[in-house]
Write an enzyme that holds these catalytic residues in place. Structure first.
Site, PDB file in Angstrom:
ATOM      1  CG  LEU A 102      38.394 -77.094   9.917  1.00 24.52           C
ATOM      2  CD1 LEU A 102      37.837 -77.243   8.513  1.00 24.52           C
ATOM      3  CD2 LEU A 102      37.325 -77.408  10.958  1.00 24.52           C
ATOM      4  CG  ASP A 109      65.866 -79.161  14.487  1.00 26.76           C
ATOM      5  OD1 ASP A 109      64.875 -79.669  15.028  1.00 26.76           O
ATOM      6  OD2 ASP A 109      65.776 -78.205  13.683  1.00 26.76           O
ATOM      7  CD  GLU A 124      59.341 -78.000  14.447  1.00 26.99           C
ATOM      8  OE1 GLU A 124      59.583 -76.977  15.082  1.00 26.99           O
ATOM      9  OE2 GLU A 124      60.137 -78.480  13.594  1.00 26.99           O
ATOM     10  CD  GLU A 154      46.445 -79.832  11.204  1.00 25.88           C
ATOM     11  OE1 GLU A 154      45.248 -80.065  11.014  1.00 25.88           O
ATOM     12  OE2 GLU A 154      46.982 -78.729  10.928  1.00 25.88           O
TER      13      GLU A 154
END
Lengths: 747, 747
Positions: free
Chosen positions: B266, B385, B423, B432
């Site tokens: 969800l 990153d 992330e 999501e």
């Protein structure tokens, strides 16, 4: 565009040039590789072709089809069933009136049959084993058609073998409430045989409920009150009327799910993984056998004990008592403790069952499929169920095939005709087909049209379906005359029998919703494909029969249809025209005639029901319906805006890709309501709006069921958490549906 | 067509008329309502535009982007993370170089942070509580950038709070086998603190494995043998080289699944149902804390006990012993039973995290999306990153946005750029997003391109992806020069580092497969969208570092990239060009450049591995791979035939609908491998070819895992039934895939 700009600068370009541009633009399809000569990417529904089809659908040909289809019993996987598959193949491969291609793929499914050597038996026996009375083991041969070796004796398919015996009790319709009532009455159910009547709950559920209370065997009969409007004598019943004769027995599948029982979610191909039949869930837990009301009367009218509640009384002409056991002053007077013995010798067998598939390839969008199907297998001759539908199917494919072979017409999209196998055992052919090709079908299918029993009776059209198909059925029904009612359209007649008040349209015919009663079930519930079922049916003011009286009996014959159900076959023709018009509109219209905004009305009604029925309860548990209200509003807004977009495009000469994109939105809307993780315990049911509801209120099933469980269990917070989870699943589905309706390049 | 026939009869139609027809046909798009002036439904990839984009991608602008993006730490949901979201929005809304629209929707996700008030601590303590030694609580401030309040101290996200203390043991990489080895060595693990090193298994798995053996707390460090090719002194490490300094600590998420932990399947919207955080599965069961190798050395080199196995030794400059406890002659000599105390005060917090989405609307097929994304959040400054990827993303969107705003170009299909939030905590923003829009995305997405870390090192391109994207990456890589290698293409250079022998093509660069290391995971595994990840990376002959050394530490800064990773930013530029070329080819090519027949090679390799590794075993259990062989052959046949169809169409001037239909087949192939019911226990993993495998052989995961379980459990026939079920699931998926590749109107 640069060429055009250059051109714009030229002074005095000749009229011929202009004409050429117009011709080049509108008359020649783009692409030298276009599918066939004469094809235009803007090909739209041709009203003349539609009119031709309507005219050519011939009642007498439907009658001839029915005579041939119902000539012999054609139980699933029987030689005659396979012969009919060949008949269909032959018709669909006819060079004059056939389709582009046809095939008959086979599945290997687990079916259930009674033993020929050891017929099932229901008897009243004494303590020493003496038989005082035996129920009929086959129906009375009234028309010469009920006697042959291919008439399968009445049985409860998938009921386990066994020979329980015990005192008889009467358990009404065999619901959980019925057995609770017997317990309340102080009746000890352990080891008894329960006599139940059809209706009120599913076939298999009667045995499941009974077994929970220790019942050892179940009998099922059809009460004349439920099927014959109370009439039961030989003179009042078939062959003297359409009513069920005293010896008639409804056969049926007692399996609780659908699809081949051994291969859930997998096609029943020879190499597929199969469950162990001994551990398959959903079979009746105890021996079960159906009997005629003639025999039921002897059993029921001899029961002793308390008088059954008023609602449990029927039309067998005696007071129904609860038992257990027979009264000492009845037909079995010598001994009070005569038992009823139920001997069931059913066998499970892996059998080959064919589907027959035929295709008319689409001229413009061959990768869009309009499916039209019905099952082929019957319990006995099956004139009404299912051959009345197949007779219509064959006439429709003949008319379309003839236009096709003459080169007069080819649909915009592909049309796939299907004759499903083994539906009577649990929608097996159609379910296995959806399991085998789920990706392809989900991606490409516009809609599924089911015409199983095409004529229950000849009073009015009756249609079931999801909201997007309402508009196309209405369009079709408005243009077809109702048989026997001069000047009245099918629509005008329909609205007199089934109607509702729509906020958008005022009074309209009411569309029923789709359960799992025929082959549309896997299409709508498992694949999320917009589906419908079309038939002609009763005037409910004239009969309260739960279904046509000879349903699943040996009396459902050609003569029965020809004499009682639809003499002249004009209702069959009306169904052929309605379903045919729907089929052509779906396959040929440039813009798909699926009105997605009609889903808004359903959602609003479901929402209002949820607010009315569950609102206070949910508030007490701090669960707000606010997000659901917002989601419904978003859906309504997006659907309305899309509707305006469609109208605007229709006024124009739209680009073929624009139409395709729009049609994809319309076609795929139904898919957005699928969530395979919503109800993992409900096999195949993934549609968050049409999964089974335990309650009677038409609302969102996941939410309503979860609320009902939360109220009725002691699970407490875990059960209320599930209510919240179901609410979120629903909100996400509706928001996702709205998102697919919004302009495609909106973020 | 009738008009044309009439025309054909006219004698001497003027040349102007003919010209008009040609113009009308080819130069004017069908449909007055066509999306925009200048749009042709046959719009194809424009090689001049492609060349322009390649030229305009500017290394110095990528460098400036990176400087800005990595100027401050931008941990997920921090003010700086949200400021960068605004920066992206601002760029994408720029009137000169922005996109058509941009938005920054927010999710409310469960994140995990260390306490500011009570910092996590690892200490050696005596029986009376005296602290003999404490590990650093933050990295050494070597460049002035490691000290600010926004540098989050090292921690194990989602590790529970707690203050275990116990004797220290050394457990190598914390795999199940490692703990078994300790038990075999007779070491009692109950109540100990296990010191483990990164690598060998997932972060969270170390704590899960440890807890199973009664371990009370886990420490994790990076051994210089695994990251620095053995070097560990200050003079040999950053800022004197690219290597990890002694105080550097890898942060990371220790959650075992991905997506917001409270809202599986969800979207984490405010109203969504949430699990109780106390019962969420997948969090580490015991307190866990990462430390630097400087501190690990003091702990590890003071252990007593048996010498650890050779494979467990590292580069800290001492013999690694197993413990438990410290040796009496070491740094903690006064008392043999000094304990290690691990104090973890992490807190779970619901936080708002934004995705930023920007769209360039497609001119011809706006409902087809090419997605290009990267995450935005970092652990500290995150120069490599993820900012190296975001710097490339912004440069690519600038160049395309500028062409768009100038009116020079608009893609055939829509391009969606995405900057994902959170992330680092478990692919939360992207997951999501896929949960919220699964229907729309599944129906319409052509491919997902992920460029997270764009430059690990500057030796060669490295790409991961599913087989259909191989060809488009190859096409791009062949036309772009490799930086610093005069005349060599990226492709030519790539093949020197990573290659394999293909049956179809001979020696080609090898594409890696997609795990769950970045935001492509929900796209490929949950939605079945063809995905890829593109980067520049190491010369593996020069370093064995498991990843770039400052990964997830406070030393991953702009200066680090500018000086050591990619001085001059030519590798960044090479990645921008490669990913940009792939993006343009996917968005602009008339025919989608997805070579589905390349899946055949993968299937064949998987099949051969299964036959080799599992064939005998399966035969022993009477399970035949025959149906799988047939299914692979059918796939190969259908893919080859489709390839010929594509070639034939490409030589022609195809109808736009024909191209669309073909492209739908190519786009949707990947979806046919999804089965949400295949591995219900593997959250989100539904792709039957790329779900996680427990073994090391590259083959069908469901089949291999089921075989492995059947061999290693005592479940017997039930486990072998699951093997058969998995085999059937696979066969049905491959047969279904083949069916979608066959001509669309085949039955």
């Amino acid at each position: 565009m640069q060429w055009v700009k250059v051109l714009g600068g030229l002074v005095g370009a000749s009229a011929l040039l202009g004409l050429g541009i117009i011709l080049g633009r509108f008359a020649i399809p783009k692409g030298a590789d276009a599918p066939a000569p004469g094809v235009s990417v803007s090909q739209d529904l041709d009203l003349e072709i539609l009119e031709t089809v309507m005219k050519q659908l011939d009642a007498s040909k439907i009658r001839e089809n029915l005579r041939e289809l119902s000539r012999e019993p054609h139980l699933a996987s029987s030689p005659r069933d396979e012969a009919l598959a060949q008949l269909l193949l032959h018709r669909w491969r006819d060079p004059e009136s056939g389709l582009d291609a046809a095939e008959a793929p086979t599945y290997e499914a687990l079916l259930s049959f009674p033993s020929r050597e050891r017929p099932n038996r229901v008897a009243v026996v004494g303590p020493t084993g003496t038989i005082l009375f035996s129920c009929r083991q086959s129906e009375q041969n009234l028309t010469g058609e009920q006697g042959g070796p291919d008439v399968v004796p009445p049985y409860a398919a998938y009921a386990p073998p066994g020979t329980p015996q015990g005192l008889l009790v009467y358990a009404n319709r065999g619901t959980e409430e019925d057995f609770m009532e017997l317990q309340t009455q102080g009746i000890r159910l352990e080891g008894t045989i329960a006599l139940t009547r059809y209706g009120g709950t599913g076939r298999g559920a009667k045995a499941v409920n009974a077994a929970k209370h220790g019942v050892a065997g179940v009998l099922v009969y059809t009460d004349p009150a439920d099927i014959n409007d109370g009439h039961s004598s030989a003179s009042q019943t078939f062959p003297n009327s359409w009513r069920l004769p005293p010896s008639g027995v409804e056969r049926g599948s007692y399996y609780e799910y659908f699809g081949d029982p051994l291969t859930p979610y997998l096609p029943a191909n020879p190499s597929s993984f199969r469950l162990n039949p001994d551990t398959v869930p959903g079979f009746p837990p105890i021996p079960t056998q159906p009997i005629g009301f003639e025999d039921a009367k002897i059993l029921l009218c001899n029961l002793q004990g308390t008088l059954a509640p008023a609602a449990w009384q029927g039309a067998l002409g005696c007071d129904y008592k609860l038992g257990p056991g027979f009264r000492p002053d009845g037909d079995f007077p010598a001994e009070r403790y005569f038992w009823v013995n139920v001997s069931v010798h059913n066998r499970l067998e892996l059998r080959n069952s064919s589907n027959v598939l035929g295709i008319i390839r689409g001229a413009v969008e061959p990768d869009r499929y309009v499916l039209y199907g019905n099952h082929r297998d019957s319990w006995v001759h099956g004139a009404v169920d299912p051959s009345s539908g197949t007779a219509v199917l064959l006439e429709l494919s003949r008319v379309l095939g003839t236009l096709l072979k003459k080169g007069t017409w080819r649909p915009r999209r592909s049309i796939v005709f299907a004759s499903w196998g083994a539906e009577e055992f649990g929608l097996i052919g159609s379910t296995e087909f959806t399991e085998e090709f789920f990706s392809k079908l989900q991606e490409r299918t516009v809609a599924y049209i089911n015409v199983d029993i095409s004529v229950f009776a000849n009073a009015t059209l009756r249609a079931q379906g999801t909201p997007p198909v309402q508009s196309v059925i209405f369009s079709a029904a408005k243009q077809i005359p109702a048989p026997g009612l001069d000047g009245l359209s099918i629509y005008d007649n329909w609205i007199r029998y089934f109607n509702r008040s729509s906020t958008a349209y005022g009074l309209v015919p009411s569309l029923g919703s789709l359960g799992a009663g025929s082959d549309y079930a896997p299409f709508i519930h498992f694949l999320g494909i917009s589906s419908m079922d079309i038939a002609y049916t009763y005037d409910r003011s004239k009969t309260s029969a739960r279904i046509y009286p000879t349903y699943h009996t040996a009396f459902d014959t050609f003569g029965y249809v020809d004499k009682f159900v639809d003499p002249g076959f004009s209702s069959h023709q009306a169904v052929a025209r309605t379903a045919g018009s729907v089929l052509l509109r779906l396959s040929d219209s440039l813009f798909l005639p699926l009105n997605v905004s009609d889903y808004g009305e359903t959602l609003r009604n479901f929402l209002q029901a949820a607010q009315r029925d569950l609102g206070v309860l949910l508030e007490q548990h701090s669960i707000s319906l606010g997000p659901l209200v917002t989601a419904v509003e978003k859906f309504e807004g997006a659907a309305a805006a899309l509707g305006q977009h469609v109208s605007a495009l229709q006024k124009d000469t739209p680009d073929p890709l624009q139409v395709r994109m729009l049609n994809d939105q319309l076609m795929l809307l139904e898919r957005t309501f699928l969530n395979p993780r919503a109800f993992p315990e409900e096999r195949y049911y993934s549609h968050v709006l049409w999964a089974p509801r335990t309650g009677s209120v038409a609302t969102f099933p996941g939410l309503a069921n979860a609320c009902s469980r939360a109220m009725n269990t002691s699970l407490g917070s875990a059960a209320w958490a599930e209510v919240q989870r179901q609410l979120s699943i629903l909100v996400v589905a509706l928001e996702g549906a709205a998102a697919t309706l919004r302009p495609v390049a909106d973020l």
